[in-house]
Design a protein around this motif. Structure first.
Motif, short mmCIF file in Angstrom:
data_model
loop_
_atom_site.label_atom_id
_atom_site.label_comp_id
_atom_site.label_asym_id
_atom_site.label_seq_id
_atom_site.Cartn_x
_atom_site.Cartn_y
_atom_site.Cartn_z
N GLN A 1 9.93 -17.84 6.36
CA GLN A 1 9.56 -16.45 6.10
C GLN A 1 8.28 -16.14 6.86
O GLN A 1 7.28 -16.84 6.75
CB GLN A 1 9.34 -16.24 4.60
N VAL A 2 8.33 -15.08 7.63
CA VAL A 2 7.18 -14.70 8.44
C VAL A 2 6.16 -13.95 7.59
O VAL A 2 6.51 -13.07 6.80
CB VAL A 2 7.61 -13.83 9.62
N GLN A 3 4.91 -14.32 7.78
CA GLN A 3 3.82 -13.61 7.12
C GLN A 3 2.78 -13.24 8.16
O GLN A 3 2.50 -14.01 9.08
CB GLN A 3 3.19 -14.47 6.03
N VAL A 4 2.20 -12.07 7.99
CA VAL A 4 1.16 -11.57 8.89
C VAL A 4 -0.05 -11.22 8.04
O VAL A 4 0.06 -10.41 7.11
CB VAL A 4 1.65 -10.33 9.66
N VAL A 5 -1.17 -11.83 8.35
CA VAL A 5 -2.38 -11.65 7.54
C VAL A 5 -3.54 -11.22 8.44
O VAL A 5 -3.85 -11.89 9.42
CB VAL A 5 -2.74 -12.95 6.80
N GLN A 6 -4.17 -10.13 8.08
CA GLN A 6 -5.29 -9.59 8.85
C GLN A 6 -6.62 -9.93 8.18
O GLN A 6 -6.68 -10.13 6.96
CB GLN A 6 -5.21 -8.07 8.94
N SER A 7 -7.67 -9.92 8.99
CA SER A 7 -9.02 -10.05 8.47
C SER A 7 -9.97 -9.33 9.42
O SER A 7 -9.62 -9.00 10.55
CB SER A 7 -9.42 -11.52 8.31
N GLY A 8 -11.18 -9.10 8.93
CA GLY A 8 -12.17 -8.40 9.73
C GLY A 8 -12.23 -6.94 9.35
O GLY A 8 -11.71 -6.52 8.32
N GLY A 9 -12.85 -6.16 10.21
CA GLY A 9 -12.99 -4.73 9.94
C GLY A 9 -14.19 -4.45 9.07
O GLY A 9 -15.07 -5.29 8.88
N GLY A 10 -14.26 -3.24 8.56
CA GLY A 10 -15.38 -2.85 7.72
C GLY A 10 -16.05 -1.60 8.25
O GLY A 10 -15.40 -0.74 8.84
N SER A 11 -17.35 -1.53 8.04
CA SER A 11 -18.12 -0.35 8.43
C SER A 11 -19.16 -0.72 9.48
O SER A 11 -19.74 -1.80 9.43
CB SER A 11 -18.82 0.25 7.22
N VAL A 12 -19.37 0.21 10.39
CA VAL A 12 -20.34 -0.01 11.46
C VAL A 12 -20.86 1.34 11.92
O VAL A 12 -20.19 2.36 11.75
CB VAL A 12 -19.68 -0.79 12.62
N GLN A 13 -22.03 1.33 12.51
CA GLN A 13 -22.57 2.57 13.07
C GLN A 13 -22.01 2.78 14.47
O GLN A 13 -21.57 1.84 15.15
CB GLN A 13 -24.09 2.51 13.12
N ALA A 14 -22.02 4.03 14.89
CA ALA A 14 -21.54 4.37 16.23
C ALA A 14 -22.26 3.54 17.29
O ALA A 14 -23.47 3.32 17.20
CB ALA A 14 -21.75 5.86 16.49
N GLY A 15 -21.49 3.06 18.24
CA GLY A 15 -22.04 2.20 19.27
C GLY A 15 -21.92 0.73 18.96
O GLY A 15 -22.14 -0.12 19.83
#
Length: 121
Positions: A1-15
């Motif tokens: 069974q295939v599973q796809v798991v993401q991580s990372g992301g969040g909040s950041v200021q422009a630039g």
């Protein structure tokens, strides 16, 4: 069974920069593709980049070229989306997807859970 798991992301200021990661498990070989999409509120998902795990070849949407880079660690069945010089217009939910038929332009069969990215001005 295939599973796809993401991580990372969040909040950041422009630039600023963020890196998203996505791991796939359950494929019997490396003849499949993984890719990144994003979805703005009330809009359809937008394809950003796709990478063929077998040889690392990539396709990147023109709108993100020069700022976003997709890469892979094939040994770990993991891809990354390095996002630099982010703007508030990049605020969206980012999705990872995978599939064999996806390499031939069909819809990806397997999807990650989605990761919110918020860029403040």
């Amino acid at each position: 069974q295939v599973q796809v798991v993401q991580s990372g992301g969040g909040s950041v200021q422009a630039g600023g920069s963020l890196r998203l990661s996505c791991s796939a498990s359950g494929f019997s070989d490396n003849n499949y593709c993984m890719g990144w999409f994003r979805q703005f509120p009330g809009k359809e998902r937008e394809a950003l980049a796709r990478i063929w795990i077998e040889d690392g070849s990539t396709i990147t949407t023109h709108s993100i070229q020069g700022r976003f880079t997709v890469s892979q660690d094939a040994a770990k069945s993991t891809i990354y989306l390095q996002m630099n010089n982010l703007t508030p217009e990049d605020t969206a939910t980012y999705y990872c997807a995978a599939g064999k038929e996806y390499c031939r332009g069909y819809d990806a069969r397997y999807w990650g859970q989605g990761t919110p990215v918020t860029v403040s001005s």
